[in-house]
Design a protein around this motif. Structure first.
Motif, short mmCIF file in Angstrom:
data_model
loop_
_atom_site.label_atom_id
_atom_site.label_comp_id
_atom_site.label_asym_id
_atom_site.label_seq_id
_atom_site.Cartn_x
_atom_site.Cartn_y
_atom_site.Cartn_z
N LYS A 1 35.64 155.32 1.16
CA LYS A 1 36.26 154.42 2.13
C LYS A 1 37.77 154.51 2.01
N ILE B 1 41.26 152.47 3.70
CA ILE B 1 41.69 151.31 4.49
C ILE B 1 43.16 151.49 4.82
N HIS C 1 46.35 149.61 6.29
CA HIS C 1 46.89 148.28 6.56
C HIS C 1 48.11 148.42 7.48
N LYS D 1 43.70 146.11 10.40
CA LYS D 1 43.24 147.08 9.41
C LYS D 1 42.32 148.08 10.09
N TYR D 2 42.37 149.30 9.61
CA TYR D 2 41.43 150.34 10.04
C TYR D 2 40.62 150.73 8.81
N TYR D 3 39.30 150.60 8.90
CA TYR D 3 38.40 151.02 7.83
C TYR D 3 37.81 152.36 8.22
N TYR E 1 35.21 155.30 7.01
CA TYR E 1 34.11 155.56 6.08
C TYR E 1 33.79 157.04 6.04
N THR F 1 35.48 159.58 4.64
CA THR F 1 36.64 160.28 5.15
C THR F 1 36.95 161.53 4.35
N HIS G 1 38.08 149.11 13.52
CA HIS G 1 39.37 148.43 13.67
C HIS G 1 39.13 146.93 13.60
N GLU H 1 35.93 143.13 15.51
CA GLU H 1 35.68 144.48 15.03
C GLU H 1 35.38 145.39 16.21
N TYR I 1 42.74 153.98 -0.92
CA TYR I 1 41.54 154.78 -1.10
C TYR I 1 40.60 154.01 -2.01
#
Length: 77
Positions: free
Chosen positions: A5, A7, A9, A15-17, A19, A21, A49, A56, A74
């Motif tokens: 994952k 993230i 900021h 925030k953008y998560y 997964y 990646t 997002h 979300e 990370y």
């Protein structure tokens, strides 16, 4: 390098998560003297997002102005 994952900021609190990646291939593109981080499904299998209002959105592609990024974390789970 694969991360479980990542993230991102943003200055405005969003925030953008990302997964599953591939952090080593995040690419920056210059457009009219602004640098954008481009992320799509070849880099992250899932992009979420989250805004301050806790909404979300699942995205398939995003371009983020790098000047608006506060930090990138990370996370290994």
């Amino acid at each position: 390098m694969e991360n479980n994952k990542l993230i991102i900021h943003m200055v405005n609190g969003d925030k953008y998560y990302l997964y599953n990646t591939k952090g080593s291939i995040l690419r920056v593109r210059n457009f009219d003297d602004m640098n954008f981080l481009e992320i799509d499904n070849t880099i992250a299998k899932e992009i979420i997002h989250v805004t301050l209002e806790a909404e979300e959105k699942v995205l398939s592609r995003v371009a983020i102005n790098v000047k608006n990024i506060v930090s990138i974390d990370y996370v290994e789970e």
